[in-house]
Design a protein around this motif. Sequence first.
Motif, PDB file in Angstrom:
ATOM      1  N   THR A 387       0.846  -1.193   0.000  1.00  0.00           N
ATOM      2  CA  THR A 387       0.000   0.000   0.000  1.00  0.00           C
ATOM      3  C   THR A 387       0.883   1.245   0.000  1.00  0.00           C
ATOM      4  OG1 THR A 387      -0.170   0.261   2.414  1.00  0.00           O
ATOM      5  CG2 THR A 387      -1.679  -1.298   1.362  1.00  0.00           C
ATOM      6  N   HIS A 390      -0.580   4.579   5.091  1.00  0.00           N
ATOM      7  CA  HIS A 390      -1.329   3.985   6.199  1.00  0.00           C
ATOM      8  C   HIS A 390      -2.496   4.893   6.597  1.00  0.00           C
ATOM      9  CE1 HIS A 390       1.425   6.856   8.108  1.00  0.00           C
ATOM     10  NE2 HIS A 390       0.576   6.910   9.117  1.00  0.00           N
ATOM     11  N   THR A 392      -5.786   7.901   5.372  1.00  0.00           N
ATOM     12  CA  THR A 392      -6.951   7.981   4.492  1.00  0.00           C
ATOM     13  C   THR A 392      -6.514   8.118   3.033  1.00  0.00           C
ATOM     14  OG1 THR A 392      -8.189   9.075   6.251  1.00  0.00           O
ATOM     15  CG2 THR A 392      -9.064   9.273   4.029  1.00  0.00           C
ATOM     16  N   HIS A 415     -11.190   0.994   1.882  1.00  0.00           N
ATOM     17  CA  HIS A 415     -11.742   2.014   2.778  1.00  0.00           C
ATOM     18  C   HIS A 415     -11.008   1.996   4.121  1.00  0.00           C
ATOM     19  CE1 HIS A 415     -14.342   4.791   4.657  1.00  0.00           C
ATOM     20  NE2 HIS A 415     -15.094   3.921   5.309  1.00  0.00           N
ATOM     21  N   ASN A 416     -10.199   3.006   4.359  1.00  0.00           N
ATOM     22  CA  ASN A 416      -9.489   3.154   5.632  1.00  0.00           C
ATOM     23  C   ASN A 416     -10.414   3.869   6.612  1.00  0.00           C
ATOM     24  OD1 ASN A 416      -7.671   3.577   7.702  1.00  0.00           O
ATOM     25  ND2 ASN A 416      -6.067   4.444   6.410  1.00  0.00           N
ATOM     26  N   HIS A 420      -6.059   5.187  10.289  1.00  0.00           N
ATOM     27  CA  HIS A 420      -4.656   4.891  10.613  1.00  0.00           C
ATOM     28  C   HIS A 420      -4.487   3.381  10.756  1.00  0.00           C
ATOM     29  CE1 HIS A 420      -0.833   4.667  12.697  1.00  0.00           C
ATOM     30  NE2 HIS A 420      -0.631   5.956  12.464  1.00  0.00           N
ATOM     31  N   ILE A 421      -3.843   2.766   9.749  1.00  0.00           N
ATOM     32  CA  ILE A 421      -3.640   1.320   9.770  1.00  0.00           C
ATOM     33  C   ILE A 421      -2.212   1.018  10.216  1.00  0.00           C
ATOM     34  CG2 ILE A 421      -3.429  -0.749   8.327  1.00  0.00           C
ATOM     35  CD1 ILE A 421      -5.756   0.245   6.682  1.00  0.00           C
ATOM     36  N   ASN A 437      -6.884  -0.983  12.917  1.00  0.00           N
ATOM     37  CA  ASN A 437      -7.149   0.336  12.354  1.00  0.00           C
ATOM     38  C   ASN A 437      -7.475   1.322  13.470  1.00  0.00           C
ATOM     39  OD1 ASN A 437      -7.922   2.527  10.798  1.00  0.00           O
ATOM     40  ND2 ASN A 437      -9.081   1.322   9.337  1.00  0.00           N
TER      41      ASN A 437
END
Length: 458
Positions: A387, A390, A392, A415-416, A420-421, A437
């Motif tokens: 990705t 991390h 939006t 969809h975050n 914050h992942i 998340n």
Amino acid sequence: MQATSNLLNLLLLSLLAGLDPSKTQISPKEGWQVYSSAQDPDGRCICTVVAPEQNLCSRDAKSRQLRQLLEKVQNMSQSIEVLNLRTQRDFQYVLKMETQMKGLKAKFRQIEDDRKTLMTKHFQELKEKMDELLPLIPVLEQYKTDAKLITQFKEEIRNLSAVLTGIQEEIGAYDYEELHQRVLSLETRLRDCMKKLTCGKLMKITGPVTIKTSGTRFGAWMTDPLASEKNNRVWYMDSYTNNKIVREYKSIADFVSGAESRTYNLPFKWAGTNHVVYNGSLYFNKYQSNIIIKYSFDMGRVLAQRSLEYAGFHNVYPYTWGGFSDIDLMADEIGLWAVYATNQNAGNIVISQLNQDTLEVMKSWNTGYPKRSAGESFMICGTLYVTNSHLTGAKVYYSYSTKTSTYEYTDIPFHNQYFHISMLDYNARDRALYAWNNGHQVLFNVTLFHIIKTEDDT
């Protein structure tokens, strides 16, 4: 006024015409005499009348006739005066109406201009609404297609029910075992067909589904992709440092309710959140080192540990969010993997396949993607998906296939939801992405493109 004077002249002439012509020119001694009538420059009526001598009798017949004539003239003068007043009033009314008509004309012109402006405005608003509705057309088309499929399914189910009813009437109660064996055989064939599904390529990520809200902003939770269907244990590791406690739950339901089944106190603190449970053991990065630890839950002890040569650690090559996420351990359909970066590869991502027992590196692939520019990553069928953030707006931006040693740039959004992942790992058994998340434990569904192997491919 000109019309009024003309009318008066006509009336006087008509009255005079009623007199005897032989008596219209008389001497002053005989009585009143009208010589002529005319109009002055202003249009007024002028009559010339000669009065009789004073010695004539007032009861004289001609005198009486002239007096009657005078009265008639006076009456007509009054009528004409009334008519003149009415004419003046009507004239003022006409002038007023003319002014109003001019005002109305101007208003109509303004309304016409406003109408054009409003029409343009309304047309633009309608166009904008149509532009908003245009993206819904493919959705509606898909709904129509789905509706047709549902109708077909209903028809097939109805037909199948009728066939089963007929079969039930034909076979009777004594052939139940035979029918049961046929069903088992069909189930076996279906399972064999599923096994022929080769590893798929990631096409889409949907969700997430929020399972629970707990812990700090950073952490990890996972299940074992090699566990049996009846084994649904969940492991929970809060925070990315200064912790050694692993909590175990017997099922997702127990995890949601908070019913712990067991707690493990690891011999070492872990670094980051990129741990994995694989075939009953926990694999994690030892704090402040590039050492990988294999810890058996059943035995409660460390089974193996090995340094990952040249791998950066302790925030040298972390993901974009930091958190000592230098070394990411993961598993897929093929086996156990480590994703990290080295100075030798200029800080770009290195993929290594590990021996699950000894932790030895069996093979490595050097990619050209900077580790510090990656938000998170996960493996599916030997392909690493990375990705770009991390936060939006994150999406799967890059993939590297260990089968072909090639890469490609992708565009797979997801969809975050909580912005914050700090953990994102694929579980091959569940065909899902486990994510932490921002203090929420969530699941993403993945859509893979599969190829069915034939007998000739084996």
